[in-house]
Design a protein around this motif. Structure first.
Motif, PDB file in Angstrom:
ATOM      1  N   VAL A 126       0.852  -1.198   0.000  1.00  7.98           N
ATOM      2  CA  VAL A 126       0.000   0.000   0.000  1.00  7.98           C
ATOM      3  C   VAL A 126       0.887   1.248   0.000  1.00  7.98           C
ATOM      4  CG1 VAL A 126      -1.683   1.314   1.363  1.00  7.98           C
ATOM      5  CG2 VAL A 126      -1.945  -1.158   1.119  1.00  7.98           C
TER       6      VAL A 126
ATOM      7  N   LEU B 293      -6.989   6.527  -0.564  1.00  3.91           N
ATOM      8  CA  LEU B 293      -6.548   5.292   0.075  1.00  3.91           C
ATOM      9  C   LEU B 293      -7.592   4.767   1.060  1.00  3.91           C
ATOM     10  CD1 LEU B 293      -3.862   3.717   0.108  1.00  3.91           C
ATOM     11  CD2 LEU B 293      -3.185   5.052   2.085  1.00  3.91           C
TER      12      LEU B 293
ATOM     13  N   SER C 248      -4.651   0.926   5.728  1.00  2.00           N
ATOM     14  CA  SER C 248      -4.407  -0.197   4.808  1.00  2.00           C
ATOM     15  C   SER C 248      -5.656  -0.976   4.435  1.00  2.00           C
ATOM     16  CB  SER C 248      -3.417  -1.195   5.414  1.00  2.00           C
ATOM     17  OG  SER C 248      -2.342  -0.575   6.044  1.00  2.00           O
TER      18      SER C 248
ATOM     19  N   ALA D   6      -7.515  -0.385   1.049  1.00  2.00           N
ATOM     20  CA  ALA D   6      -6.705  -0.695  -0.132  1.00  2.00           C
ATOM     21  C   ALA D   6      -6.465  -2.195  -0.273  1.00  2.00           C
ATOM     22  CB  ALA D   6      -5.378   0.046  -0.070  1.00  2.00           C
ATOM     23  N   VAL D   7      -6.321  -2.899   0.845  1.00  2.00           N
ATOM     24  CA  VAL D   7      -6.023  -4.330   0.781  1.00  2.00           C
ATOM     25  C   VAL D   7      -7.280  -5.153   0.481  1.00  2.00           C
ATOM     26  CG1 VAL D   7      -5.221  -6.328   2.117  1.00  2.00           C
ATOM     27  CG2 VAL D   7      -3.985  -4.174   2.264  1.00  2.00           C
TER      28      VAL D   7
END
Ligand code: GDP
Length: 296
Positions: free
Chosen positions: A48, A86, A261, A264-265
């Protein structure tokens, strides 16, 4: 305070750019190296971070930015935009059913804050003049039903329970009937957690999900566990399919890696964040406000 250290480091890295009249690629590179370190130290997922830095750099070295009168400020704006992106761009609201009741399945590991958050959520629905019902489907942890009853009472929201001898799928079905009869328009199911993800837990959640066909499957994760929270979200999404995440204990998370994160993950939105133990401590998650808060 959440993001305290990240915030300080990012502001520090970017302030060096803000003061400059003209920028060259090397200035941007140097600042981005600091930004990268700050994000990694905040426990943001490595991939990321890499993508984030690339995206910022690509935009920052463009001629509009370099030739503008305030290039440093433009770069700060780009970082702000990309941080917002993000975290999911805009607020992701609860998806209410057009034919109520709306069913919300709460899941997560033990201790993440599921029961507390179920009550917080029910209270926020009550404030919107809805008629929530909390359902106790955690029959394994001895004190779980009692705990839900206690927080339900505090939130002044009814709690449906059938003790710990009935199968959670049957409890959920009975709760739905009960809710329909009583005019409850949102049914929040509190389920069992485990210390670790295991097959039995997933199978049970899947059964409840298949029978109830909920509008929302909300995963509650503890932000203080950092990248573990992200891994948990990935696994729950793969095995069960989630519609969103609620991040708890942001009040104690000085780093912020999970918040930065998870979207985005997993590509699943953070819908709410919890910042304390009290029932009022739940907020809809606004990526833009969070980004601005981080950058000060
Ligand atoms: P469950 O096992 O997932 O149902 O978790 P609980 O709802 O029982 O919560 C576990 C502990 O975390 C309790 O002591 C809660 O008061 C606490 N907790 C939950 N959410 C938050 C939060 O946002 N901030 C803080 N500081 N504590 C929280």
């Amino acid at each position: 305070m959440a993001f305290e250290s990240l915030s300080e480091k990012l502001q520090n890295a970017l302030s060096k750019l803000k003061g400059k009249g003209k920028l060259n690629e090397k200035d941007v590179d140097l600042a981005m190296r600091e930004v990268k370190l700050a994000l990694l130290e905040a426990d943001v997922n490595f991939k990321v971070v890499k993508n984030f830095i690339n995206d910022v750099k690509k935009r920052a070295v463009g001629s509009e930015v370099m030739n503008s009168l305030t290039p440093g400020q433009q770069v700060v704006k780009i970082v702000n935009d990309e941080l917002t992106k993000l975290m999911g761009e805009r607020e992701s609201k609860i998806n209410f059913s057009s034919s109520p009741p709306t069913i919300i399945l709460m899941c997560g590991l033990q201790g993440a804050g599921k029961t507390t958050t179920a009550a917080k959520l029910s209270m926020s629905f009550k404030k919107q003049n809805r008629r929530p019902l909390l359902v106790a489907c955690d029959i394994y942890r001895p004190a779980a039903i009692k705990q839900l009853e206690v927080v339900g009472e505090k939130a002044q929201v009814p709690v449906f329970s059938m003790g710990d001898k009935i199968n959670p799928v049957d409890i959920a079905k009975a709760a739905l009937e009960h809710g329909k009869k009583n005019g409850n328009d949102v049914i929040i199911i509190d389920t069992a957690g485990r210390l670790h993800i295991d097959e039995d837990l997933m199978a049970e959640l899947e059964n409840i999900k298949n029978v109830l066909n909920p509008e929302e499957v909300l995963l509650v994760v503890d932000s203080m566990t950092g990248q573990d929270a992200v891994n948990v979200a990935e696994t729950f999404d793969e095995k069960l399919g989630i519609t969103g995440v609620i991040l708890t204990k942001l009040d104690g998370d000085a780093r912020g890696g999970a918040a930065l994160s998870i979207r985005a993950v997993t590509n699943k939105p953070i819908k709410f964040v919890a910042m304390g133990e009290k029932l009022e401590d739940l907020e809809p998650f606004h990526p833009d406000r969070m980004a601005s808060r981080i950058l000060g």
